[in-house]
Design a protein around this motif. Structure first.
Motif, mmCIF file in Angstrom:
data_model
loop_
_atom_site.group_PDB
_atom_site.id
_atom_site.type_symbol
_atom_site.label_atom_id
_atom_site.label_comp_id
_atom_site.label_asym_id
_atom_site.label_seq_id
_atom_site.Cartn_x
_atom_site.Cartn_y
_atom_site.Cartn_z
ATOM 1 N N TRP A 109 0.825 -1.211 0.000
ATOM 2 C CA TRP A 109 0.000 0.000 0.000
ATOM 3 C C TRP A 109 0.861 1.263 0.000
ATOM 4 O O TRP A 109 0.593 2.228 -0.726
ATOM 5 C CB TRP A 109 -0.924 -0.031 1.218
ATOM 6 C CG TRP A 109 -1.803 1.170 1.354
ATOM 7 C CD1 TRP A 109 -2.541 1.769 0.373
ATOM 8 C CD2 TRP A 109 -2.048 1.931 2.542
ATOM 9 N NE1 TRP A 109 -3.238 2.855 0.870
ATOM 10 C CE2 TRP A 109 -2.949 2.968 2.205
ATOM 11 C CE3 TRP A 109 -1.615 1.813 3.866
ATOM 12 C CZ2 TRP A 109 -3.395 3.900 3.142
ATOM 13 C CZ3 TRP A 109 -2.070 2.730 4.805
ATOM 14 C CH2 TRP A 109 -2.958 3.764 4.427
ATOM 15 N N LEU A 110 1.945 1.251 0.794
ATOM 16 C CA LEU A 110 2.788 2.445 0.928
ATOM 17 C C LEU A 110 3.967 2.449 -0.053
ATOM 18 O O LEU A 110 4.738 3.413 -0.071
ATOM 19 C CB LEU A 110 3.321 2.551 2.359
ATOM 20 C CG LEU A 110 2.270 2.728 3.467
ATOM 21 C CD1 LEU A 110 2.941 2.767 4.836
ATOM 22 C CD2 LEU A 110 1.464 4.011 3.240
ATOM 23 N N HIS A 111 4.124 1.367 -0.821
ATOM 24 C CA HIS A 111 5.204 1.280 -1.822
ATOM 25 C C HIS A 111 6.593 1.289 -1.180
ATOM 26 O O HIS A 111 7.476 2.047 -1.584
ATOM 27 C CB HIS A 111 5.093 2.424 -2.847
ATOM 28 C CG HIS A 111 3.761 2.522 -3.501
ATOM 29 N ND1 HIS A 111 3.266 1.569 -4.362
ATOM 30 C CD2 HIS A 111 2.800 3.476 -3.416
ATOM 31 C CE1 HIS A 111 2.071 1.917 -4.788
ATOM 32 N NE2 HIS A 111 1.753 3.065 -4.225
ATOM 33 N N LYS A 248 6.886 16.026 2.644
ATOM 34 C CA LYS A 248 7.784 15.077 1.974
ATOM 35 C C LYS A 248 6.992 13.951 1.319
ATOM 36 O O LYS A 248 7.331 13.489 0.221
ATOM 37 C CB LYS A 248 8.795 14.539 2.979
ATOM 38 C CG LYS A 248 9.657 15.624 3.617
ATOM 39 C CD LYS A 248 10.546 15.051 4.704
ATOM 40 C CE LYS A 248 11.304 16.158 5.444
ATOM 41 N NZ LYS A 248 10.433 17.027 6.248
ATOM 42 N N LEU A 249 5.929 13.505 2.001
ATOM 43 C CA LEU A 249 5.105 12.447 1.417
ATOM 44 C C LEU A 249 4.343 12.946 0.200
ATOM 45 O O LEU A 249 4.220 12.239 -0.801
ATOM 46 C CB LEU A 249 4.121 11.912 2.466
ATOM 47 C CG LEU A 249 4.737 11.251 3.703
ATOM 48 C CD1 LEU A 249 3.639 10.710 4.605
ATOM 49 C CD2 LEU A 249 5.695 10.135 3.310
ATOM 50 N N ILE A 250 3.828 14.176 0.307
ATOM 51 C CA ILE A 250 3.082 14.739 -0.824
ATOM 52 C C ILE A 250 4.009 14.953 -2.017
ATOM 53 O O ILE A 250 3.640 14.689 -3.168
ATOM 54 C CB ILE A 250 2.389 16.061 -0.415
ATOM 55 C CG1 ILE A 250 1.338 15.783 0.661
ATOM 56 C CG2 ILE A 250 1.719 16.718 -1.619
ATOM 57 C CD1 ILE A 250 0.754 17.037 1.284
ATOM 58 N N LEU A 251 5.230 15.421 -1.741
ATOM 59 C CA LEU A 251 6.221 15.534 -2.816
ATOM 60 C C LEU A 251 6.443 14.183 -3.484
ATOM 61 O O LEU A 251 6.495 14.067 -4.716
ATOM 62 C CB LEU A 251 7.549 16.049 -2.251
ATOM 63 C CG LEU A 251 7.717 17.555 -2.068
ATOM 64 C CD1 LEU A 251 8.965 17.850 -1.244
ATOM 65 C CD2 LEU A 251 7.809 18.268 -3.409
ATOM 66 N N ARG A 252 6.557 13.149 -2.652
ATOM 67 C CA ARG A 252 6.862 11.808 -3.174
ATOM 68 C C ARG A 252 5.739 11.270 -4.054
ATOM 69 O O ARG A 252 5.992 10.568 -5.046
ATOM 70 C CB ARG A 252 7.120 10.852 -2.004
ATOM 71 C CG ARG A 252 7.614 9.462 -2.426
ATOM 72 C CD ARG A 252 8.069 8.664 -1.215
ATOM 73 N NE ARG A 252 8.749 7.446 -1.629
ATOM 74 C CZ ARG A 252 8.218 6.220 -1.554
ATOM 75 N NH1 ARG A 252 6.999 6.063 -1.082
ATOM 76 N NH2 ARG A 252 8.899 5.165 -1.953
ATOM 77 N N TYR A 253 4.490 11.580 -3.696
ATOM 78 C CA TYR A 253 3.363 11.000 -4.419
ATOM 79 C C TYR A 253 2.784 11.907 -5.507
ATOM 80 O O TYR A 253 2.048 11.443 -6.369
ATOM 81 C CB TYR A 253 2.270 10.581 -3.430
ATOM 82 C CG TYR A 253 2.699 9.437 -2.548
ATOM 83 C CD1 TYR A 253 2.920 8.171 -3.088
ATOM 84 C CD2 TYR A 253 2.924 9.619 -1.195
ATOM 85 C CE1 TYR A 253 3.344 7.122 -2.294
ATOM 86 C CE2 TYR A 253 3.350 8.572 -0.391
ATOM 87 C CZ TYR A 253 3.560 7.321 -0.936
ATOM 88 O OH TYR A 253 3.991 6.282 -0.149
ATOM 89 N N MET A 254 3.155 13.204 -5.497
ATOM 90 C CA MET A 254 2.617 14.113 -6.509
ATOM 91 C C MET A 254 3.560 14.330 -7.686
ATOM 92 O O MET A 254 3.114 14.619 -8.792
ATOM 93 C CB MET A 254 2.276 15.473 -5.877
ATOM 94 C CG MET A 254 1.026 15.469 -5.015
ATOM 95 S SD MET A 254 0.414 17.137 -4.677
ATOM 96 C CE MET A 254 -0.254 17.589 -6.274
ATOM 97 N N VAL A 259 11.494 11.063 -10.567
ATOM 98 C CA VAL A 259 12.268 12.117 -9.894
ATOM 99 C C VAL A 259 11.809 12.349 -8.448
ATOM 100 O O VAL A 259 12.462 13.077 -7.710
ATOM 101 C CB VAL A 259 12.178 13.456 -10.660
ATOM 102 C CG1 VAL A 259 12.731 13.304 -12.056
ATOM 103 C CG2 VAL A 259 10.757 13.990 -10.683
ATOM 104 N N ALA A 260 10.704 11.723 -8.057
ATOM 105 C CA ALA A 260 10.089 12.047 -6.763
ATOM 106 C C ALA A 260 11.037 11.827 -5.591
ATOM 107 O O ALA A 260 11.226 12.726 -4.753
ATOM 108 C CB ALA A 260 8.820 11.220 -6.572
#
Length: 486
Positions: A109-111, A248-254, A259-260
């Motif tokens: 779920w969280l990859h 940081k999580l939003i950066l990773r998933y957006m 490049v995330a």
């Protein structure tokens, strides 16, 4: 010794417990940057740490703050401390069992790699089991014992990191079929969490004798009262975790997947320059929270709270300006790889955000000592809404810069809202003009030094000197008198 002087002394000792371990932690930042193969690995590590922050909040569910309140309020102190300890023991064991049972689905779920979820569950469980023993040390005004255990934790963590990253590959190279070679992971992020897990286990062993001293028993009536007080603190803590790390999580998933993790890595690395302000805020919070409760019934409590906030603003503003001015020197130490420096733009925003957060912690006294903790939860939720809204709006446009702007906006908003409602419900005579003067001057000088004069160290040093001169002229006599006695 006056109440304010006693607070400074306690904060200094807690500061050692915070600063000395964090100095070792700071050493690990350039170490990780150098040892991890690429920016993406540092990004994975940084995003996983966000989940650990959130997990720590949820597993303690506000019982630490409730512990302080009821230990100073209730006549049944032994039942309060044993009930809090037993409640966290039961919930932590239950979490551990469920977390390990569902390790693979959570990882999908969280990859993340399933092993990382296992490490996280173990670390969170061990840390939760140590919450009440550490709170007991603080409530009993035993900062030296508290500091010893905290410092020991980081020394173990640091030593294991050096062993895993440097010693273990050498040993495995000499004996590739040996037992220790099985720990020689290709993905070196494993080492960071393994070291953390072992250190947390040793910490629990060090505080385990307090389980016998406090006792294992459970009083339903006391627990319900504590939980009622603690629940808003839990909501506030979850909201705080969103403010603290969800960027940081939003950066990773957006951002685009390719490049995330790289972007999270450079943002998280430059975010670390805000650690100097974080150190000050954390040390101060450790000393000031039990102090607020123990002095709530004193005749001059409100004047003392006002003075504390003023002095915090002075020292905090200086730290912000100092780090901004000398950021180019500090980056060489903390972020030795030049590829990470492109995110330095965020540094003044993160520092000012942490200063606003520290002042918010000071202002939060009003709803804690009046048992109106729902206000704290509501304010934190507003901060979380600001964080999430601005991150979702700005990250697609300006990437990590949007995340930094959102962090400052959230903490500044929480600070102003808390002050507004605090003055309505528990009026404290804060010296708003002086606090605004110091913070405003700090922001102007920091902005000019960093963005206008492009971090010119001579111009920045002049700003630091002028700021110190202003402090000396306005506060010199009072500060010298207080610090000398303390």
């Amino acid at each position: 010794m006056s109440a304010l002087q006693k607070l400074f002394k306690t904060t200094f000792i807690y500061g050692l417990a915070t600063v000395l371990p964090r100095i070792l932690g700071l050493i690990l930042t350039p170490f990780y940057i150098h040892e991890l193969p690429n920016k993406a690995d540092y990004g994975v590590y940084s995003s996983l740490m966000v989940y650990l922050i959130l997990g720590n909040v949820m597993l303690s569910y506000g019982m630490e703050t409730a512990f302080f309140r009821f230990m100073n309020k209730s006549e049944r102190k032994s039942e309060v401390q044993s009930t809090a300890l037993t409640a966290l023991l039961i919930s932590s064991v239950l979490f551990c069992v469920l977390g390990l049972l569902f390790e693979n689905p959570i990882a999908q779920w969280l990859h993340y790699t399933p092993a990382f979820i296992g490490y996280a569950v173990g670390i969170l469980t061990l840390d939760a089991l140590s919450v009440i023993p550490f709170a007991w040390f603080r409530n009993q005004e035993m900062p030296i014992k508290y500091s010893f255990v905290k410092i020991s934790n980081v020394l173990i963590n640091f030593s294991l990191n050096i062993f895993f990253f440097v010693g273990l590959p050498a040993i495995a190279g000499e004996n590739p079929k040996g037992l220790i070679a099985h720990l020689n992971f290709e993905d070196k992020v494993h080492y960071i969490f393994l070291a953390n897990l072992v250190a947390s286990a040793f910490t629990l062993l060090m505080v385990l004798p307090l389980y016998k001293r406090i006792g294992i028993s459970f009083d339903k009536v006391i627990f319900k009262k504590m939980l009622k007080y603690a629940f808003p603190v839990l909501i506030a803590g979850i909201a705080f975790s969103i403010n603290e790390g969800f960027d940081k999580l939003i950066l990773r998933y957006m951002l685009p997947k390719k490049v995330a993790d790289d972007v999270v890595g450079i943002y998280a690395a430059c975010y670390k320059l805000g650690v100097f302000m974080t150190l000050f805020v954390t040390a101060f919070k450790l000393g000031v929270e039990p102090f607020f409760f123990s002095h709530a019934n004193k005749k001059n409590a409100k004047e003392t709270y006002a003075n504390i906030t003023l002095y915090f603003s002075i020292f905090g503003s200086f730290i912000v300006l100092f780090v901004v001015v000398y950021a180019d020197i500090l980056k060489q130490i903390l972020i030795p790889e030049q590829v990470y420096w492109e995110a330095l733009w965020v540094v003044p925003f993160i520092l000012m955000a942490n200063l606003c957060l520290g002042i918010y912690h000071n202002l939060s006294v009003w709803y804690k000592v009046t048992d109106k903790t729902w206000y704290g939860a509501a304010i934190s939720i507003v901060g979380a809404v600001i964080t999430l809204s601005l991150n979702f709006m700005l990250i697609p446009i300006i990437s990590y810069k949007g995340a930094a702007i959102a962090t400052l906006a959230a903490y500044a908003g929480m600070m102003f809202i808390s002050y507004y409602y605090g003055q309505k419900n528990y009026k404290i005579p804060y010296n708003v003009k002086k606090i605004a003067l110091y913070m405003g001057t700090c922001m102007v000088y920091a902005t000019l030094s960093f963005y206008v004069f492009n971090r010119n160290i001579y111009v920045g040093t002049l700003f630091v000197f002028i700021f110190l001169l202003m402090i000396y002229i306005l506060e010199g006599k009072a500060l010298k008198k207080t610090l000398k006695k303390a």
